[in-house]
Design a protein around this motif. Structure first.
Motif, PDB file in Angstrom:
ATOM      1  N   GLU A   3      12.609  32.596  64.531  1.00 54.10           N
ATOM      2  CA  GLU A   3      13.066  33.355  65.765  1.00 54.10           C
ATOM      3  C   GLU A   3      13.501  31.855  66.507  1.00 54.10           C
ATOM      4  O   GLU A   3      14.125  32.147  67.693  1.00 54.10           O
ATOM      5  N   VAL A   8      19.619  33.682  65.197  1.00 54.98           N
ATOM      6  CA  VAL A   8      18.468  34.718  65.237  1.00 54.98           C
ATOM      7  C   VAL A   8      18.361  35.264  66.589  1.00 54.98           C
ATOM      8  O   VAL A   8      18.329  36.353  66.874  1.00 54.98           O
ATOM      9  N   ALA A  11      21.511  37.328  67.971  1.00 55.01           N
ATOM     10  CA  ALA A  11      21.563  38.550  67.246  1.00 55.01           C
ATOM     11  C   ALA A  11      20.429  39.399  67.792  1.00 55.01           C
ATOM     12  O   ALA A  11      20.838  40.791  67.900  1.00 55.01           O
ATOM     13  N   GLN A  12      19.114  39.135  68.069  1.00 55.45           N
ATOM     14  CA  GLN A  12      18.082  39.618  68.482  1.00 55.45           C
ATOM     15  C   GLN A  12      18.686  40.152  70.202  1.00 55.45           C
ATOM     16  O   GLN A  12      18.642  41.563  70.615  1.00 55.45           O
ATOM     17  N   TYR A 112      22.057  39.116  61.602  1.00 55.19           N
ATOM     18  CA  TYR A 112      20.804  38.980  61.349  1.00 55.19           C
ATOM     19  C   TYR A 112      20.548  38.878  59.785  1.00 55.19           C
ATOM     20  O   TYR A 112      19.932  38.116  59.074  1.00 55.19           O
ATOM     21  N   GLN A 113      21.330  40.195  58.955  1.00 52.81           N
ATOM     22  CA  GLN A 113      21.282  40.010  57.578  1.00 52.81           C
ATOM     23  C   GLN A 113      21.669  38.902  56.893  1.00 52.81           C
ATOM     24  O   GLN A 113      21.382  38.308  56.046  1.00 52.81           O
ATOM     25  N   SER A 115      22.206  35.673  58.173  1.00 54.86           N
ATOM     26  CA  SER A 115      21.448  34.619  58.374  1.00 54.86           C
ATOM     27  C   SER A 115      20.138  34.476  57.587  1.00 54.86           C
ATOM     28  O   SER A 115      19.510  33.653  57.151  1.00 54.86           O
ATOM     29  N   SER A 116      19.530  35.795  57.367  1.00 53.54           N
ATOM     30  CA  SER A 116      18.382  35.899  56.647  1.00 53.54           C
ATOM     31  C   SER A 116      18.714  35.630  55.129  1.00 53.54           C
ATOM     32  O   SER A 116      18.009  34.963  54.425  1.00 53.54           O
TER      33      SER A 116
END
Length: 127
Positions: A3, A8, A11-12, A112-113, A115-116
């Motif tokens: 976080e 991230v 994106a949140q 987000y995907q 970066s994951s």
């Protein structure tokens, strides 16, 4: 732990902004026949995100500080022609806002995907 990554958090925030904008558009549509109701909208995400830099202020004239980054965007009245009963909601404009919010939410999920996947790849995990 993840976080704390700026991408991230961005994106949140983008997803949260899209959800709030969808909520405001839904309220406008729900009140489309309410006499005197004034349509509202949120500021664009770019103007909202400009205060999320995380920079500290050392003087009052500096950029917005951490106290401003936690604030949620506030809906403002939109300019538009009023119907005879004083209502300013345009269903066409609300449809456009809802589609733009959906696209913004999908972009946030994509960021987000990505970066994951990047984090998992750097940790040596392929799935």
């Amino acid at each position: 732990m993840f976080e704390k990554l700026e991408i991230v958090r961005m994106a949140q925030s983008m997803a949260r902004h899209a959800g709030l904008r969808t909520e405001v558009a839904a309220q406008n549509v729900a009140n489309a026949d309410t006499p005197g109701y004034r349509a509202r909208d949120l500021p664009d995400f770019e103007s909202y995100a400009s205060g999320m830099t995380g920079l500290r202020t050392t003087r009052a004239g500096h950029l917005r500080g951490a106290e401003a980054t936690a604030a949620e965007p506030v809906p403002v009245e939109t300019k538009g022609a009023a119907s005879p009963n004083g209502n300013t909601v345009s269903l066409e404009e609300e449809m456009v806002r809802a589609v733009a919010a959906r696209q913004q939410h999908e972009m946030a999920l994509s960021i987000y995907q990505s970066s994951s996947r990047l984090i998992r790849t750097s940790l040596g995990r392929s799935s």
